[in-house]
Motif scaffolding. Structure first.
Motif, PDB file in Angstrom:
ATOM      1  N   VAL A 123       0.817  -1.267   0.058  1.00 33.85           N
ATOM      2  CA  VAL A 123       0.055  -0.008  -0.074  1.00 33.85           C
ATOM      3  C   VAL A 123       0.884   1.111   0.013  1.00 33.85           C
ATOM      4  CG1 VAL A 123      -1.866   1.201   1.348  1.00 33.85           C
ATOM      5  CG2 VAL A 123      -2.077  -1.096   1.004  1.00 33.85           C
ATOM      6  N   PRO A 124       1.891   1.342   0.906  1.00 40.37           N
ATOM      7  CA  PRO A 124       2.770   2.724   0.747  1.00 40.37           C
ATOM      8  C   PRO A 124       3.489   2.750  -0.610  1.00 40.37           C
ATOM      9  CG  PRO A 124       2.988   1.538   2.794  1.00 40.37           C
ATOM     10  CD  PRO A 124       2.390   0.454   1.909  1.00 40.37           C
ATOM     11  N   GLU A 125       3.915   1.821  -1.224  1.00 35.83           N
ATOM     12  CA  GLU A 125       4.506   1.714  -2.556  1.00 35.83           C
ATOM     13  C   GLU A 125       3.435   1.963  -3.583  1.00 35.83           C
ATOM     14  OE1 GLU A 125       7.769   1.890  -5.067  1.00 35.83           O
ATOM     15  OE2 GLU A 125       7.652   1.587  -2.898  1.00 35.83           O
ATOM     16  N   MET A 126       2.203   1.812  -3.462  1.00 34.50           N
ATOM     17  CA  MET A 126       1.096   2.339  -4.413  1.00 34.50           C
ATOM     18  C   MET A 126       0.825   3.646  -4.149  1.00 34.50           C
ATOM     19  SD  MET A 126      -1.571  -1.335  -4.240  1.00 34.50           S
ATOM     20  CE  MET A 126      -2.574  -0.424  -5.672  1.00 34.50           C
ATOM     21  N   GLU A 127       0.767   4.074  -3.148  1.00 32.42           N
ATOM     22  CA  GLU A 127       0.528   5.520  -2.651  1.00 32.42           C
ATOM     23  C   GLU A 127       1.489   6.339  -3.542  1.00 32.42           C
ATOM     24  OE1 GLU A 127      -1.721   6.996   0.672  1.00 32.42           O
ATOM     25  OE2 GLU A 127      -0.670   5.182   1.675  1.00 32.42           O
ATOM     26  N   LYS A 128       2.822   5.734  -3.142  1.00 39.24           N
ATOM     27  CA  LYS A 128       3.624   6.865  -3.723  1.00 39.24           C
ATOM     28  C   LYS A 128       3.606   6.868  -5.423  1.00 39.24           C
ATOM     29  CE  LYS A 128       7.339   5.404  -0.491  1.00 39.24           C
ATOM     30  NZ  LYS A 128       8.531   4.656  -0.289  1.00 39.24           N
ATOM     31  N   ARG A 129       3.099   6.041  -6.052  1.00 42.31           N
ATOM     32  CA  ARG A 129       3.012   6.020  -7.439  1.00 42.31           C
ATOM     33  C   ARG A 129       1.736   6.439  -7.869  1.00 42.31           C
ATOM     34  NH1 ARG A 129       6.289   0.767  -9.818  1.00 42.31           N
ATOM     35  NH2 ARG A 129       7.892   0.704  -8.190  1.00 42.31           N
ATOM     36  N   GLY A 130       1.033   7.100  -6.976  1.00 44.93           N
ATOM     37  CA  GLY A 130      -0.179   7.842  -7.397  1.00 44.93           C
ATOM     38  C   GLY A 130      -1.628   7.141  -7.463  1.00 44.93           C
ATOM     39  N   TYR A 131      -1.644   5.789  -6.664  1.00 47.84           N
ATOM     40  CA  TYR A 131      -2.903   5.174  -6.558  1.00 47.84           C
ATOM     41  C   TYR A 131      -3.507   5.889  -5.254  1.00 47.84           C
ATOM     42  CZ  TYR A 131      -1.407   1.875  -9.769  1.00 47.84           C
ATOM     43  OH  TYR A 131      -0.875   1.102 -10.946  1.00 47.84           O
ATOM     44  N   GLY A 132      -4.764   5.814  -5.208  1.00 41.95           N
ATOM     45  CA  GLY A 132      -5.608   6.303  -3.893  1.00 41.95           C
ATOM     46  C   GLY A 132      -5.282   5.296  -2.917  1.00 41.95           C
ATOM     47  N   ARG A 133      -5.368   5.867  -1.583  1.00 37.04           N
ATOM     48  CA  ARG A 133      -5.105   4.993  -0.358  1.00 37.04           C
ATOM     49  C   ARG A 133      -6.189   3.950  -0.259  1.00 37.04           C
ATOM     50  NH1 ARG A 133      -3.703   7.163   5.370  1.00 37.04           N
ATOM     51  NH2 ARG A 133      -1.850   7.726   4.338  1.00 37.04           N
ATOM     52  N   ALA A 134      -7.390   4.592  -0.517  1.00 43.46           N
ATOM     53  CA  ALA A 134      -8.673   3.648  -0.178  1.00 43.46           C
ATOM     54  C   ALA A 134      -8.644   2.503  -1.484  1.00 43.46           C
ATOM     55  CB  ALA A 134     -10.068   4.299  -0.214  1.00 43.46           C
ATOM     56  N   PHE A 135      -8.265   2.944  -2.471  1.00 45.47           N
ATOM     57  CA  PHE A 135      -8.232   1.939  -3.610  1.00 45.47           C
ATOM     58  C   PHE A 135      -7.111   0.932  -3.381  1.00 45.47           C
ATOM     59  CE2 PHE A 135      -6.565   0.699  -7.975  1.00 45.47           C
ATOM     60  CZ  PHE A 135      -7.573   0.021  -8.334  1.00 45.47           C
ATOM     61  N   SER A 136      -5.961   1.524  -3.053  1.00 38.35           N
ATOM     62  CA  SER A 136      -4.997   0.486  -2.690  1.00 38.35           C
ATOM     63  C   SER A 136      -5.281  -0.461  -1.542  1.00 38.35           C
ATOM     64  CB  SER A 136      -3.551   1.330  -2.334  1.00 38.35           C
ATOM     65  OG  SER A 136      -3.254   2.329  -3.222  1.00 38.35           O
ATOM     66  N   ALA A 137      -6.051  -0.180  -0.628  1.00 41.11           N
ATOM     67  CA  ALA A 137      -6.525  -0.710   0.653  1.00 41.11           C
ATOM     68  C   ALA A 137      -7.628  -1.934   0.070  1.00 41.11           C
ATOM     69  CB  ALA A 137      -7.106   0.003   1.759  1.00 41.11           C
ATOM     70  N   ALA A 138      -8.403  -1.288  -0.849  1.00 49.20           N
ATOM     71  CA  ALA A 138      -9.437  -2.228  -1.465  1.00 49.20           C
ATOM     72  C   ALA A 138      -8.836  -3.475  -2.264  1.00 49.20           C
ATOM     73  CB  ALA A 138     -10.550  -1.463  -2.095  1.00 49.20           C
ATOM     74  N   VAL A 139      -7.996  -3.116  -2.956  1.00 47.11           N
ATOM     75  CA  VAL A 139      -7.169  -4.123  -3.675  1.00 47.11           C
ATOM     76  C   VAL A 139      -6.352  -5.150  -2.845  1.00 47.11           C
ATOM     77  CG1 VAL A 139      -5.562  -4.586  -5.308  1.00 47.11           C
ATOM     78  CG2 VAL A 139      -6.819  -2.584  -5.788  1.00 47.11           C
ATOM     79  N   THR A 140      -5.755  -4.694  -1.813  1.00 49.71           N
ATOM     80  CA  THR A 140      -5.118  -5.637  -0.870  1.00 49.71           C
ATOM     81  C   THR A 140      -6.159  -6.487  -0.256  1.00 49.71           C
ATOM     82  OG1 THR A 140      -3.421  -3.701  -0.426  1.00 49.71           O
ATOM     83  CG2 THR A 140      -3.647  -5.403   1.080  1.00 49.71           C
ATOM     84  N   ALA A 141      -7.219  -5.851   0.342  1.00 48.94           N
ATOM     85  CA  ALA A 141      -8.160  -6.626   1.325  1.00 48.94           C
ATOM     86  C   ALA A 141      -8.803  -7.890   0.112  1.00 48.94           C
ATOM     87  CB  ALA A 141      -9.284  -5.859   1.840  1.00 48.94           C
ATOM     88  N   ALA A 142      -9.362  -7.282  -0.925  1.00 49.46           N
ATOM     89  CA  ALA A 142     -10.004  -8.044  -1.806  1.00 49.46           C
ATOM     90  C   ALA A 142      -9.033  -9.248  -2.276  1.00 49.46           C
ATOM     91  CB  ALA A 142     -10.469  -7.273  -3.105  1.00 49.46           C
ATOM     92  N   SER A 143      -7.804  -9.157  -2.570  1.00 53.09           N
ATOM     93  CA  SER A 143      -6.946  -9.841  -3.156  1.00 53.09           C
ATOM     94  C   SER A 143      -6.587 -11.203  -1.953  1.00 53.09           C
ATOM     95  CB  SER A 143      -5.568  -9.302  -3.673  1.00 53.09           C
ATOM     96  OG  SER A 143      -4.617  -8.815  -2.752  1.00 53.09           O
ATOM     97  N   SER A 144      -6.628 -10.671  -0.660  1.00 56.87           N
ATOM     98  CA  SER A 144      -6.295 -11.551   0.101  1.00 56.87           C
ATOM     99  C   SER A 144      -7.382 -12.525   0.473  1.00 56.87           C
ATOM    100  CB  SER A 144      -6.144 -10.779   1.719  1.00 56.87           C
ATOM    101  OG  SER A 144      -7.434 -10.278   2.304  1.00 56.87           O
ATOM    102  N   ALA A 145      -8.661 -12.338  -0.079  1.00 56.31           N
ATOM    103  CA  ALA A 145      -9.638 -13.343  -0.194  1.00 56.31           C
ATOM    104  C   ALA A 145      -9.189 -14.671  -0.938  1.00 56.31           C
ATOM    105  CB  ALA A 145     -10.975 -12.667  -0.762  1.00 56.31           C
ATOM    106  N   SER A 146      -8.463 -14.573  -1.724  1.00 56.98           N
ATOM    107  CA  SER A 146      -8.041 -15.655  -2.477  1.00 56.98           C
ATOM    108  C   SER A 146      -7.036 -16.570  -1.704  1.00 56.98           C
ATOM    109  CB  SER A 146      -7.466 -15.216  -3.957  1.00 56.98           C
ATOM    110  OG  SER A 146      -6.197 -14.344  -3.801  1.00 56.98           O
ATOM    111  N   THR A 147      -6.253 -16.017  -0.750  1.00 61.16           N
ATOM    112  CA  THR A 147      -5.158 -16.710  -0.297  1.00 61.16           C
ATOM    113  C   THR A 147      -5.735 -17.934   0.547  1.00 61.16           C
ATOM    114  OG1 THR A 147      -5.157 -15.109   1.509  1.00 61.16           O
ATOM    115  CG2 THR A 147      -3.627 -14.568  -0.436  1.00 61.16           C
TER     116      THR A 147
END
Length: 437
Positions: A123-147
């Motif tokens: 998430v910190p790296e995504m924010e550095k590259r211009g992604y919104g924090r909420a979107f970055s958090a959503a991608v991270t949480a959603a992707s963890s559903a597959s693990t």
């Protein structure tokens, strides 16, 4: 009156009370005023015992590993390599987030631990590259559903023991659904990124020479996920021990190989680990305590009885009288599991519901291995949704993302996962292909 604590939680939550305190307050008020049959010391002992879980050790270890990776330069090397592979795609780094969750499947055995690690690492790296924090958090949480769907997820083992099916077959059945979930989320990432103008970090795909050059530079960073996965597959350590191994490995690589980890980073790393662990575990303990009240009042069983024509949820013939169409039955079960997944932790939901539902679906000709994957995918989707989704709270606590903003970003991923769930439910050949080989 038995449902009053649920109402209290909603009232406190919408009054801007932190969710952990809302859960604690509602549960304590129940055992203090509505059901005083349990001694107070036993009620509070329940809070303490909910922290005495060995798998919970994975959370602080992986939070610390993620923090060390950021300070040791490991995250930077890993991001550079994944960027070379996928940076030319729309929403490149967000695609990397989803792919990394797939590669890390089952590393900790817990969706919460995987979500915590990637919240610190990506998430910190995504924010550095211009992604919104909420979107970055959503991608991270959603992707963890597959693990947890990718072996050797703990829920796969729990279900296999409860349903008396082969653990190996459950492991084999998890691969295709896990990949399907990841692909569905990658499609959402591409659509959202194109709409918002999240540009690729590379103008064109990297050449083979560029990929090999970056591979040599990032080899030690790449050994982190693959080494842990290999160690788990070979039985060298348990999921919780994998977190400790990850910490030691990151320290050695950061100090002796990349030489970016300094002594002055020790306190920031410890502070980030303590803060991250405290906020996450407090919510998990509060949810476990609230789940104790739900089980005490048998609320999950009451909800299950809605599918029956008999007062007894043990009477499977009564449920079969409701419908003998396996497709309709699976749809009703999906709805039930999605609702309960919002309130209960995945393992608890499996332990409560699997003994009730497996005899019913097997009489309708549904393979219990196939049904187990349906249950686990359902429960993981529930972990992303309000009011008490565990992965949602884990990621929001670590990234400091407001829940309202998070849900605005995560709902497209929930829709994509629901589509994947329908495919898993009604195309059993995809799930059973590998187990039947």
């Amino acid at each position: 009156m038995a449902y009053l604590p649920v109402i209290i939680v909603f009232v406190l939550y919408f009054s801007s009370i932190p969710i952990a305190y809302a859960l604690f307050g509602a549960t304590i008020s129940y055992f203090t005023f509505l059901d005083a049959t349990s001694p107070a010391h036993l009620v509070f002992q329940r809070i303490i015992t909910s922290t005495q879980s060995f798998p919970l050790l994975a959370i602080p270890f992986f939070i610390m590993a993620g923090s060390i990776m950021n300070y040791a330069g490991i995250s930077d090397k890993l991001m550079k390599f994944t960027d070379v592979l996928m940076g030319h795609m729309t929403g490149g780094l967000a695609q990397v987030n989803v792919l990394l969750s797939l590669l890390m499947g089952g590393v900790s055995g817990s969706a919460n631990a995987d979500a915590a690690m990637q919240s610190k690492m990506l998430v910190p790296e995504m924010e550095k590259r211009g992604y919104g924090r909420a979107f970055s958090a959503a991608v991270t949480a959603a992707s963890s559903a597959s693990t947890p769907v990718i072996p050797p997820g703990i829920n796969l083992i729990i279900y296999a023991l409860i349903a008396s099916v082969s653990v190996t077959k459950m492991f084999m059945a998890g691969y295709v659904p896990g990949i399907l979930m990841a692909v569905s989320m990658m499609i959402v990432v591409a659509i959202v990124s194109k709409k918002r103008g999240y540009k690729p970090s590379r103008e064109k795909a990297a050449t083979f020479g560029e990929i090999m050059t970056q591979f040599k530079e990032s080899i030690w960073a790449l050994l982190f996920p693959f080494g842990i996965i290999a160690g788990l597959r070979m039985g060298m350590f348990t999921p919780s021990e994998a977190g400790a191994v990850a910490v030691v490995y990151c320290i050695l690589v950061g100090v002796f190989i990349y030489k970016e980890l300094k002594w002055e980073y020790a306190w920031p790393i410890m502070k980030e680990t303590i803060y991250g662990t405290s906020s996450v575990v407090l919510i998990i303990v509060a949810a476990s305590f609230f789940g104790y009240y739900l089980n005490w009042e048998r609320i999950p069983q009451h909800i299950t009885c809605l599918l029956y024509t008999s007062p007894s949820p043990r009477d499977t013939s009564a449920m079969l009288d409701f419908t003998r169409n396996p497709y309709m039955m699976l749809m009703l079960v999906n709805i039930l599991l999605l609702i309960l997944g919002m309130f209960l932790e995945g393992g608890a939901a499996l332990i409560i519901l699997a003994p009730l539902l497996v005899p019913v679906v097997t009489k309708l000709g549904v393979d219990p291995v196939h049904f187990g994957i349906i249950c686990i995918v359902n429960i993981m989707i529930g972990g992303l949704t309000p009011p008490f989704g565990s992965m949602m709270f884990t990621v929001c606590a670590i990234t400091e993302t407001p829940l309202g903003e998070f849900f605005k970003e995560v709902w497209p991923f929930i829709v994509a996962l629901l589509v994947a769930l329908l495919i898993v439910t009604y195309v059993p050949g995809l799930v059973m292909f590998l187990p039947n080989l």
